[in-house]
Enzyme design. Structure first.
Site, PDB file in Angstrom:
ATOM      1  CD  GLU A 191       9.054  -5.868  -0.306  1.00 12.01           C
ATOM      2  OE1 GLU A 191       9.346  -6.269   0.640  1.00 12.01           O
ATOM      3  OE2 GLU A 191       8.261  -4.494  -0.233  1.00 12.01           O
ATOM      4  CG  HIS A 260      12.086   5.075   2.732  1.00 12.60           C
ATOM      5  ND1 HIS A 260      12.070   4.594   3.813  1.00 12.60           N
ATOM      6  CD2 HIS A 260      10.839   4.404   2.289  1.00 12.60           C
ATOM      7  CE1 HIS A 260      11.537   3.595   4.376  1.00 12.60           C
ATOM      8  NE2 HIS A 260      10.501   3.561   3.337  1.00 12.60           N
TER       9      HIS A 260
END
Lengths: 457, 333
Positions: A191, A260
């Site tokens: 990322e 998450h």
């Protein structure tokens, strides 16, 4: 004894699916572990294995049936030589499989998946008489990207699994086929690096759409988003614009734990130089994403995994856009203003319907964008209702609700008849246990309770 | 480091050599002036001087073509002057004035010029590396044959995003030259205390990126290596790494007393390896310039630098309205 085979849940957020294919027929002997069917979820086509052994007594749901709710009996397994029982009840169920609201009794009421509330829509973004079609948020997002990619050759999509896998959440389904690997680019799982490359490509004159599989992973790239994308225009005295969209799901899905499950609305809304959109409906998802792709600034586009599969009316217009920074009034009311955005709208709208049954008419506002944030619409509403409740999934400290409250105190103090209440997610990391997770999230009863409290009822 | 070469390579004309001398001297004198203005309180904040490293940017600019891009870290004044940005605009940015490249809103570490294809000026160690690969990505996407010079230091070479970028740049064959300006100190930490292997350019091997070490005190060696790297990129063969060994004479920033190295180490480098003296010798020994010619150049450069300091002093502070501009770009259509 006959055993019912139930429609399985094959992803954390799956509520229904398509029974794509039976790989066995009635009379076949199956043993545990045999692949008996292919089931298409919201994300992928999965093989479904038998857990018991026996003979396929009866197939209840034929292949190709869509919208089969999780836990619906799809077949019956009998023992060798056993009679197939009378299955009138199950056949009736199988005959009308497309009713997600009719959850089987086994499924606990799920606060993340309340009944759809789409009745009131006083301010649509399209002219009267425009034809609409039902579309999921997922399809609307894909159409928005496809339309913008057709319109402008400098627009491209990059991210993990966006191309050959067709999107981890199937948002980019079909885009590789249409636009090819030059414009739909699978990245390694990196990322920080690919976000920087995306920002650099935007400085270099392209219009990247960077998909984060979820925004949880974007924390690895925070420096590039804030220090490079958001600030460079200012630091360069206006020379170095960064037209880029960062998009992906934010917020809790279901049972995926603390790392998450996080709502990033307030985080990004804090940053001057960014624009932040967080749609609820499919039409807003489409119209706002198209505007975001055309915008000459970095736009954070926060989606929601649970909303991906929800259907809404989307106007059939050639080029439908929704401007960034303008709220939408979903429901008019005179007693209390409920302000929300993203999945919070689900609770806000459901609460409004229930409050109406008790004689409290709530005005429900979807902010749609958190930067720029349309406080004017909220203030105008509160000047009418004199009361306000904010609803968001994020944490309570330094929340969007805090900002709305402060703005109302400063700009609408004389109109307020009660302190503003912020209904938020609980101030804890997201737990895994089903009961704890339900309590950590916002619930509709909490919104109802807050609305009554500001109405002194 | 390799022994000093004393003759011009055949592909460099006396005129070119003179130009390199002029360009390096401009950076040296400009930085000295910036140091003075800092001492006078006219420049604030962080100010990282490039003195000693001049041959790196001047040598690589000699290998660049019109339209090629460059991006670097916060030690960026030299890069800006070398690619032809106006010394007045750079100095006025250092003083935080309206006439600066960023209208006074960027400062020493954040200047840009679209016209000269200079993409900053970045303050977070290593962040410019994926950005530079992104610029190269855009060029490859457009198929315009351009190359991006992405500069970073030996300190940044330990950032994870550098290796994330190496991987993607090699995978996607991006036309980017990774220039590691190894001045041997990451702020105050000597390379041997921060870096597990002595040759940073070897790290490209893990990604299939060719690289080489270059004597960064020799402008011609830098130019030759730059030409090779650029040719590789322009041929569509993907990225290339140049680890350029150089040395900064001053501290990391103006507030660094540089106690982590000896005075002797610095003066030995200045006396024996100074990149500007090197070219000066070549010009004189080769009979390309007389002492008078060189004095004239010195004088000319001094005038340019003095004028930039004057401009930077005279330029007004930005109007207060500027606080609220350039946060968002307006849509063109």
């Amino acid at each position: 004894m006959p055993t019912e085979i139930l429609m399985p849940a094959l992803s954390p957020t799956m509520e229904e699916g398509t029974l794509a294919k039976w790989l066995v027929k009635e009379g076949d002997t199956v043993t545990a572990g045999d692949v008996i069917a292919e089931i298409e979820t919201d994300k992928a086509t999965m093989e479904f294995e038998a857990v018991d052994e026996g003979v396929m007594g009866k197939i209840l749901v034929t292949e190709g049936t869509q919208n089969v709710a999780v836990n619906t009996p799809i077949a019956v397994l009998v023992e060798e030589g056993e009679e197939v029982p009378d299955l009138a009840r199950d056949q009736a169920l199988a005959a009308q499989p497309a009713e997600p609201a009719a959850q089987p009794a086994a499924a606990a009421p799920e606060p993340a998946a309340p009944a759809k509330v789409e009745a009131a829509r006083p301010e649509p973004d399209w002219p009267d008489g425009t034809k609409t079609k039902k579309q999921t948020v997922r399809e609307a997002l894909r159409d928005a990207m496809a339309e913008e990619m057709r319109r402008d050759g400098d627009v491209f999509l990059m991210g993990e699994e966006v191309a050959e896998y067709q999107g981890a959440y199937k948002i980019s389904q079909g885009l590789l086929d249409e636009f090819g690997s030059k414009r739909v680019i699978d990245t390694p799982i990196t990322e920080h690096g690919f976000t920087g490359i995306g920002v650099g490509a935007a400085f270099g004159g392209l219009r990247p759409i960077v998909e984060f599989m979820t925004f949880n992973f974007a924390m690895q790239a925070m420096d590039q988003i804030i220090n490079s994308a958001a600030k460079t225009l200012y630091m360069s005295g206006g020379q170095m614009g960064c037209p880029i969209v960062f998009r992906g799901p934010s917020g809790a899905a279901a049972r995926v734990g603390a790392q998450h499950s996080q709502d990033y609305a307030a985080w990004y809304a804090h940053i001057p130089g960014l624009k932040v959109a967080m749609p609820y409906s499919a039409s807003d998802a489409k119209g706002l994403l198209k505007s975001a792709i055309r915008d000459p600034n970095p736009v954070i586009f926060l989606e929601n995994e649970i909303l991906y599969g929800r259907s809404f009316d989307v106007p059939m217009l050639e080029d439908f856009t929704v401007p960034l920074g303008k709220a939408r009034i979903w429901r008019e009311g005179s007693d209390v203003t409920i302000v929300s955005f993203g999945i919070g709208m689900t609770y806000a709208l459901e609460a409004a319907e229930k409050l109406a049954e008790e004689g409290i008419e709530a005005e429900v506002i979807d902010l749609r964008c958190l930067r720029p944030i349309d406080t004017a619409t909220v203030i105008a509403s509160v000047q009418k209702t004199n009361r306000c409740v904010t609803v968001e999934e994020g944490w309570p400290v330094a929340s969007i609700g805090n900002y709305i409250s402060a703005t109302l105190m400063q700009q609408a103090f004389d109109w307020l008849d009660a302190p503003v209440i912020n209904v938020t997610g609980k101030d804890v990391p997201m737990p895994y246990a089903a009961n704890l997770e339900r309590h950590a999230l916002v619930t509709t009863p909490e919104v109802i309770e807050a609305a009554k409290q500001v109405c002194y009822r | 480091m390799a022994a000093r070469k004393t003759t011009a390579k055949p592909n460099v004309s006396p005129e070119e050599l003179t130009q390199y001398y002029r360009d390096m001297l401009l950076i040296r004198r400009f930085e000295e002036k910036a140091g003075q203005l800092y001492g006078m309180g006219l420049i604030g904040g962080f100010c990282h001087l490039y003195i000693g490293q001049e041959a790196v940017v001047v040598g690589l600019e000699a290998a660049a073509e019109e339209g090629d891009k460059r991006i670097t870290s916060y030690r960026d004044h030299g890069h800006m002057l070398a690619c032809g940005m106006d010394p007045n605009g750079v100095m006025a940015e250092l003083t935080g004035r309206e006439g600066g490249y960023s209208k006074g809103k960027g400062g020493s570490m954040h200047m840009f010029s679209r016209e000269k294809h200079f993409y900053g000026g970045h303050g977070i160690v290593g962040a410019q590396v994926p950005l530079g690969a992104g610029l190269a990505f855009a060029d490859k996407y457009k198929g315009n044959g351009r190359v991006t010079f992405t500069y970073f230091g030996d300190g940044a070479a330990n950032q994870g995003q550098v290796y994330e970028t190496f991987n993607m740049a090699a995978l996607w064959e991006l036309p980017v030259v990774f220039v590691i300006e190894n001045n041997q100190y990451a702020m105050g930490t000597a390379m041997k205390r921060s870096t597990s292997t002595p040759d940073i350019y070897h790290r490209g091997n893990a990604f299939g990126i060719p690289g080489e070490m270059v004597d960064g005190m020799d402008v011609l060696a830098v130019k030759a290596a730059g030409e090779k790297a650029v040719k590789h990129c322009r041929a569509g063969k993907g990225p290339y790494i140049l680890e350029i060994k150089t040395y900064r004479y001053r501290g990391h920033s103006m507030s660094d007393p540089a106690k982590y190295r000896t005075r002797e180490e610095v003066s030995k480098m200045r006396e024996e390896r100074d990149p500007i003296d090197h070219v000066r010798e070549m010009l004189v020994q080769g009979g390309h310039a007389s002492e008078e010619d060189l004095k004239a150049i010195d004088k000319e450069i001094k005038a340019v630098v003095n004028a930039s300091a004057e401009f930077a002093r005279e330029s007004p502070e930005p109007a207060l309205d500027e606080l609220w501009t350039d946060i968002y770009a307006e849509a063109a259509d």
